[in-house]
Write a protein that holds these residues in place. Sequence first.
Motif, mmCIF file in Angstrom:
data_model
loop_
_atom_site.group_PDB
_atom_site.id
_atom_site.type_symbol
_atom_site.label_atom_id
_atom_site.label_comp_id
_atom_site.label_asym_id
_atom_site.label_seq_id
_atom_site.Cartn_x
_atom_site.Cartn_y
_atom_site.Cartn_z
ATOM 1 N N VAL A 23 0.860 -1.180 0.000
ATOM 2 C CA VAL A 23 0.000 0.000 0.000
ATOM 3 C C VAL A 23 0.897 1.231 0.000
ATOM 4 N N THR A 24 0.392 2.291 -0.555
ATOM 5 C CA THR A 24 1.160 3.530 -0.616
ATOM 6 C C THR A 24 0.508 4.552 0.303
ATOM 7 N N ILE A 25 1.322 5.183 1.148
ATOM 8 C CA ILE A 25 0.816 6.246 2.005
ATOM 9 C C ILE A 25 1.746 7.451 1.892
ATOM 10 N N ARG A 26 1.227 8.592 2.197
ATOM 11 C CA ARG A 26 2.029 9.814 2.211
ATOM 12 C C ARG A 26 2.240 10.217 3.661
ATOM 13 N N LEU A 27 3.492 10.431 4.006
ATOM 14 C CA LEU A 27 3.849 10.853 5.355
ATOM 15 C C LEU A 27 4.796 12.038 5.258
ATOM 16 N N PRO A 28 4.789 12.900 6.272
ATOM 17 C CA PRO A 28 5.748 13.995 6.285
ATOM 18 C C PRO A 28 7.182 13.457 6.392
ATOM 19 N N GLN A 29 8.121 14.180 5.828
ATOM 20 C CA GLN A 29 9.514 13.737 5.812
ATOM 21 C C GLN A 29 10.054 13.463 7.215
ATOM 22 N N TRP A 30 9.670 14.284 8.205
ATOM 23 C CA TRP A 30 10.192 14.071 9.553
ATOM 24 C C TRP A 30 9.746 12.721 10.114
ATOM 25 N N MET A 31 8.504 12.281 9.773
ATOM 26 C CA MET A 31 8.023 10.965 10.228
ATOM 27 C C MET A 31 8.813 9.852 9.558
ATOM 28 N N ILE A 32 9.012 9.988 8.259
ATOM 29 C CA ILE A 32 9.755 8.977 7.502
ATOM 30 C C ILE A 32 11.157 8.819 8.065
ATOM 31 N N SER A 33 11.828 9.919 8.337
ATOM 32 C CA SER A 33 13.192 9.876 8.882
ATOM 33 C C SER A 33 13.237 9.146 10.217
ATOM 34 N N GLN A 34 12.288 9.479 11.090
ATOM 35 C CA GLN A 34 12.279 8.831 12.402
ATOM 36 C C GLN A 34 11.936 7.345 12.293
ATOM 37 N N LEU A 35 10.970 7.008 11.437
ATOM 38 C CA LEU A 35 10.603 5.604 11.269
ATOM 39 C C LEU A 35 11.763 4.793 10.698
ATOM 40 N N LYS A 36 12.440 5.336 9.687
ATOM 41 C CA LYS A 36 13.581 4.629 9.083
ATOM 42 C C LYS A 36 14.687 4.384 10.101
ATOM 43 N N SER A 37 14.862 5.313 11.028
ATOM 44 C CA SER A 37 15.918 5.135 12.028
ATOM 45 C C SER A 37 15.580 4.029 13.027
#
Length: 65
Positions: A23-37
């Motif tokens: 599934v594709t979702i749109r998230l703010p960049q700050w969320m993506i950065s924290q999740l990836k970490s």
Amino acid sequence: MNAIGREGAGRKKKPDHLKRKLVTIRLPQWMISQLKSKGEIGYLIEYQLAKKDFLNLPDDYEISS
């Protein structure tokens, strides 16, 4: 060696309702950065949704599956 393999060997297939789909979702960049970490984003989101009683989980669902 036989091309067919050993009968009963290998991972058992999951039922259709437990198979993962993209599934594709749109998230703010700050969320993506924290999740990836913290790890793999899809599994982190799945874990959070499953453990918070946000959804009604099937009886045969395991959070770590």
